[in-house]
Design a protein around this motif. Structure first.
Motif, PDB file in Angstrom:
ATOM      1  N   LEU A 310      37.290  47.054  39.250  1.00  0.00           N
ATOM      2  CA  LEU A 310      37.174  46.429  37.745  1.00  0.00           C
ATOM      3  C   LEU A 310      37.073  45.000  37.817  1.00  0.00           C
ATOM      4  O   LEU A 310      36.393  44.500  36.820  1.00  0.00           O
ATOM      5  N   LEU A 311      37.612  44.267  38.905  1.00  0.00           N
ATOM      6  CA  LEU A 311      37.222  42.963  38.925  1.00  0.00           C
ATOM      7  C   LEU A 311      35.703  42.524  39.205  1.00  0.00           C
ATOM      8  O   LEU A 311      35.210  41.517  38.956  1.00  0.00           O
ATOM      9  N   ASN A 312      35.156  43.413  40.137  1.00  0.00           N
ATOM     10  CA  ASN A 312      33.684  43.242  40.372  1.00  0.00           C
ATOM     11  C   ASN A 312      32.916  43.366  39.005  1.00  0.00           C
ATOM     12  O   ASN A 312      32.059  42.478  38.816  1.00  0.00           O
ATOM     13  N   ALA A 313      33.502  44.326  38.356  1.00  0.00           N
ATOM     14  CA  ALA A 313      32.639  44.645  36.925  1.00  0.00           C
ATOM     15  C   ALA A 313      32.896  43.249  36.040  1.00  0.00           C
ATOM     16  O   ALA A 313      31.735  42.847  35.521  1.00  0.00           O
ATOM     17  N   VAL A 314      34.002  43.075  35.872  1.00  0.00           N
ATOM     18  CA  VAL A 314      34.234  41.584  35.018  1.00  0.00           C
ATOM     19  C   VAL A 314      33.454  40.471  35.658  1.00  0.00           C
ATOM     20  O   VAL A 314      32.557  39.821  34.805  1.00  0.00           O
ATOM     21  N   GLY A 315      33.521  40.178  36.927  1.00  0.00           N
ATOM     22  CA  GLY A 315      32.734  39.062  37.577  1.00  0.00           C
ATOM     23  C   GLY A 315      31.247  39.342  37.247  1.00  0.00           C
ATOM     24  O   GLY A 315      30.506  38.159  36.636  1.00  0.00           O
ATOM     25  N   ILE A 316      30.557  40.290  37.466  1.00  0.00           N
ATOM     26  CA  ILE A 316      29.282  40.579  37.184  1.00  0.00           C
ATOM     27  C   ILE A 316      28.890  40.325  35.559  1.00  0.00           C
ATOM     28  O   ILE A 316      27.828  39.872  35.544  1.00  0.00           O
ATOM     29  N   ALA A 317      29.661  40.965  34.822  1.00  0.00           N
ATOM     30  CA  ALA A 317      29.501  40.854  33.266  1.00  0.00           C
ATOM     31  C   ALA A 317      29.538  39.418  32.994  1.00  0.00           C
ATOM     32  O   ALA A 317      28.848  39.265  31.888  1.00  0.00           O
ATOM     33  N   VAL A 318      30.350  38.595  33.521  1.00  0.00           N
ATOM     34  CA  VAL A 318      30.227  37.252  33.179  1.00  0.00           C
ATOM     35  C   VAL A 318      28.792  36.742  33.511  1.00  0.00           C
ATOM     36  O   VAL A 318      28.370  35.833  32.634  1.00  0.00           O
ATOM     37  N   LEU A 319      28.510  37.029  34.604  1.00  0.00           N
ATOM     38  CA  LEU A 319      27.259  36.432  35.342  1.00  0.00           C
ATOM     39  C   LEU A 319      26.034  36.905  34.050  1.00  0.00           C
ATOM     40  O   LEU A 319      25.025  36.345  33.853  1.00  0.00           O
ATOM     41  N   LEU A 320      26.329  38.139  33.644  1.00  0.00           N
ATOM     42  CA  LEU A 320      25.034  38.915  32.851  1.00  0.00           C
ATOM     43  C   LEU A 320      25.325  38.138  31.465  1.00  0.00           C
ATOM     44  O   LEU A 320      24.338  37.859  30.776  1.00  0.00           O
ATOM     45  N   ILE A 321      26.686  37.866  30.900  1.00  0.00           N
ATOM     46  CA  ILE A 321      26.590  37.359  29.457  1.00  0.00           C
ATOM     47  C   ILE A 321      26.578  35.878  29.321  1.00  0.00           C
ATOM     48  O   ILE A 321      25.932  35.327  28.455  1.00  0.00           O
ATOM     49  N   ALA A 322      27.179  35.173  30.353  1.00  0.00           N
ATOM     50  CA  ALA A 322      27.260  33.802  30.214  1.00  0.00           C
ATOM     51  C   ALA A 322      27.284  33.091  31.426  1.00  0.00           C
ATOM     52  O   ALA A 322      28.370  32.575  32.018  1.00  0.00           O
ATOM     53  N   PRO A 323      25.931  33.237  32.086  1.00  0.00           N
ATOM     54  CA  PRO A 323      26.365  32.624  33.485  1.00  0.00           C
ATOM     55  C   PRO A 323      26.595  31.385  33.917  1.00  0.00           C
ATOM     56  O   PRO A 323      27.445  31.160  34.975  1.00  0.00           O
ATOM     57  N   VAL A 324      26.146  30.491  32.709  1.00  0.00           N
ATOM     58  CA  VAL A 324      26.395  29.110  33.178  1.00  0.00           C
ATOM     59  C   VAL A 324      27.906  28.594  32.671  1.00  0.00           C
ATOM     60  O   VAL A 324      28.627  28.113  33.578  1.00  0.00           O
ATOM     61  N   PRO A 325      28.025  29.015  31.403  1.00  0.00           N
ATOM     62  CA  PRO A 325      29.461  28.540  30.998  1.00  0.00           C
ATOM     63  C   PRO A 325      30.574  29.400  31.662  1.00  0.00           C
ATOM     64  O   PRO A 325      31.617  28.746  32.047  1.00  0.00           O
ATOM     65  N   GLY A 326      30.444  30.296  32.216  1.00  0.00           N
ATOM     66  CA  GLY A 326      31.428  30.950  32.927  1.00  0.00           C
ATOM     67  C   GLY A 326      31.256  31.284  34.375  1.00  0.00           C
ATOM     68  O   GLY A 326      31.924  32.250  35.029  1.00  0.00           O
ATOM     69  N   ALA A 327      30.364  30.483  34.880  1.00  0.00           N
ATOM     70  CA  ALA A 327      30.004  30.599  36.411  1.00  0.00           C
ATOM     71  C   ALA A 327      31.315  30.309  37.350  1.00  0.00           C
ATOM     72  O   ALA A 327      31.670  31.100  38.228  1.00  0.00           O
ATOM     73  N   TRP A 328      32.095  29.290  36.980  1.00  0.00           N
ATOM     74  CA  TRP A 328      33.277  29.169  38.025  1.00  0.00           C
ATOM     75  C   TRP A 328      34.344  30.241  37.707  1.00  0.00           C
ATOM     76  O   TRP A 328      35.285  30.614  38.649  1.00  0.00           O
ATOM     77  N   VAL A 329      34.606  30.828  36.531  1.00  0.00           N
ATOM     78  CA  VAL A 329      35.626  31.895  36.321  1.00  0.00           C
ATOM     79  C   VAL A 329      34.821  33.154  37.063  1.00  0.00           C
ATOM     80  O   VAL A 329      35.663  33.773  37.700  1.00  0.00           O
ATOM     81  N   ALA A 330      33.445  33.093  37.137  1.00  0.00           N
ATOM     82  CA  ALA A 330      32.897  34.520  37.715  1.00  0.00           C
ATOM     83  C   ALA A 330      33.106  34.113  39.271  1.00  0.00           C
ATOM     84  O   ALA A 330      33.452  35.194  39.999  1.00  0.00           O
ATOM     85  N   ALA A 331      32.969  32.947  39.689  1.00  0.00           N
ATOM     86  CA  ALA A 331      33.190  32.718  40.974  1.00  0.00           C
ATOM     87  C   ALA A 331      34.482  33.222  41.557  1.00  0.00           C
ATOM     88  O   ALA A 331      34.850  33.772  42.808  1.00  0.00           O
TER      89      ALA A 331
END
Length: 418
Positions: A310-331
């Protein structure tokens, strides 16, 4: 067939896999394990910042340059099934020493002034790491039977520390040594030499013990039942563990290859994209250390495996939906998920088997399948990006694969042994 621990039959064999040796001081043994683990990812991570320079040096195409990172992963899968046979014939201590020395030789071969040597070195490195990948879980199972999951967390964390250290030091080493990318990458052979020297006492003491006993195998019954795993390639549980490791590794290697590019293609400064990627690697250390500790305290690890998916899914989804604004959260999210998945996959090898021999067999299968699957990730994602003109399709496909990880992890997390 998988059975619960309560139902596990006690079967012995006349030629058991070596049981816990107690040949060396625990601190010396632990030092050797950690130094070996430092080498298991460092030489792979060190090359990533140098790929551009290597490409220019040899005039390679983008596809040929990508093979520099793909070939070692591919040959980790090819070399893994050979390791249990080697450990049975020569002993784990000697196999580990030989693999570390071969790894150092591969690092030096890779920096010779020849394209053929470059790729030959990548092959040698991949095979050497495969041997270490499979040998180490069995060794940990043998030497630390009551703390196998915790020790798995320690050495998987050390692998990631080595990777983070190598990625961060490659460019400074190039400047400090003044010898270009060859000197920077070649310097990591010294780390292999240090690990070999630290591991040598284990080999010498194992040899002395065999000579004094006058036999190769242990003559007294082992403390725990030791038996070969029959039909491991037909076991659903073994395949669930292998798929969990394989697809989790595919996600990791795909993002290792492309995460900075994904961010840069969406408008982020390349320097900041590199920092986001480095930070994600750093967070992986925490996941790789903590998740196996939790796994060892649980009766089953189903919830933990699904949580990593699930964490993998959330992180990938952030890169898909908001790659630049959410980059650090996805990291952060991807760092925990990827490091935790690595640690949990290795923990499954020791938790789902009842002997060092079983851990070696399962390690050989799961890592053979795992790295062969993982090798397709970077190349496949790059091909999809080129075909579709963007990263939406590759990231969406990765989300689909996360569901397979969750299903495989649910099965692998059952309280059963092979």
């Amino acid at each position: 067939m998988a059975v619960t621990r309560a139902q596990q039959p006690v079967v012995t064999t006349s030629v058991p896999f070596p049981v816990r040796s107690r040949l060396a001081h625990p601190a010396l043994l632990l030092t050797g394990i950690l130094l070996v683990a430092l080498n298991m990812r460092a030489c792979l991570a060190a090359v990533s910042p140098m790929v551009g320079e290597i490409q220019r040096s040899f005039g390679l195409s983008a596809t040929a340059s990508g093979l520099i990172t793909t070939v070692p992963v591919l040959f980790q899968g090819v070399g893994a099934p050979l390791t249990p046979r080697l450990t049975r014939r020569f002993g784990t201590e000697r196999v580990v020493l030989g693999a570390v020395l071969v790894l150092g030789a591969g690092v030096l071969l890779r920096v010779l002034p020849s394209v053929a040597a470059l790729y030959a070195g990548c092959v040698v490195i991949g095979v050497a790491i495969a041997v270490l990948n499979v040998s180490m879980p069995g060794l940990v199972k043998r030497e630390f039977p009551d703390r196998a999951a915790a020790m798995t967390g320690v050495y998987s964390t050390t692998m990631l520390v080595g990777a983070t250290m190598a990625a961060g030091l490659s460019v400074p080493l190039e400047h400090a040594l003044g010898g270009g990318w060859e000197a920077s990458l070649g310097a990591w052979s010294l780390l292999a030499l240090v690990a070999a020297v630290a591991w040598l006492p284990q080999v010498l003491r194992a040899r002395a013990a065999r000579d004094s006993a006058g036999v190769v195998s242990v003559t007294k019954p082992p403390v725990t039942p030791v038996r070969p795993i029959q039909g491991i390639w037909r076991s659903p549980l073994a395949w669930q563990i292998s798929l969990f490791m394989g697809i989790s590794s595919l996600l990791v290697y795909t993002l290792v290859a492309w995460m900075p590019t994904i961010l840069a293609d969406h408008g982020m400064d390349r320097g900041e994209a590199g920092l986001v990627f480095a930070f994600s690697n750093l967070v992986q250390v925490a996941g790789a250390f903590l998740v196996p500790l939790f796994a060892g305290r649980m009766t089953n690890q189903r919830a933990l495996a699904v949580s990593m998916a699930l964490l993998n899914a959330v992180g990938i989804a952030v890169l898909l939906i908001a790659p630049v604004p959410g980059a650090w959260v996805a990291a952060v999210i991807l760092g925990v998920a990827q490091g935790g998945s690595l640690g949990l996959g290795l923990a499954f090898i020791v938790l789902r088997t009842d002997s060092a021999a079983g851990a070696a067999q399962l390690g050989g299968m799961s890592q053979a399948v795992g790295y062969l699957v993982a090798a397709a990730g970077p190349v496949g994602a790059g091909a999809l990006r080129q075909a579709t003109g963007g990263w939406t399709t590759p990231l969406a496909l990765m989300l689909v694969l996360v569901s397979v990880v969750a299903v495989a992890g649910w099965g692998a997390g059952r309280d059963r042994t092979l």
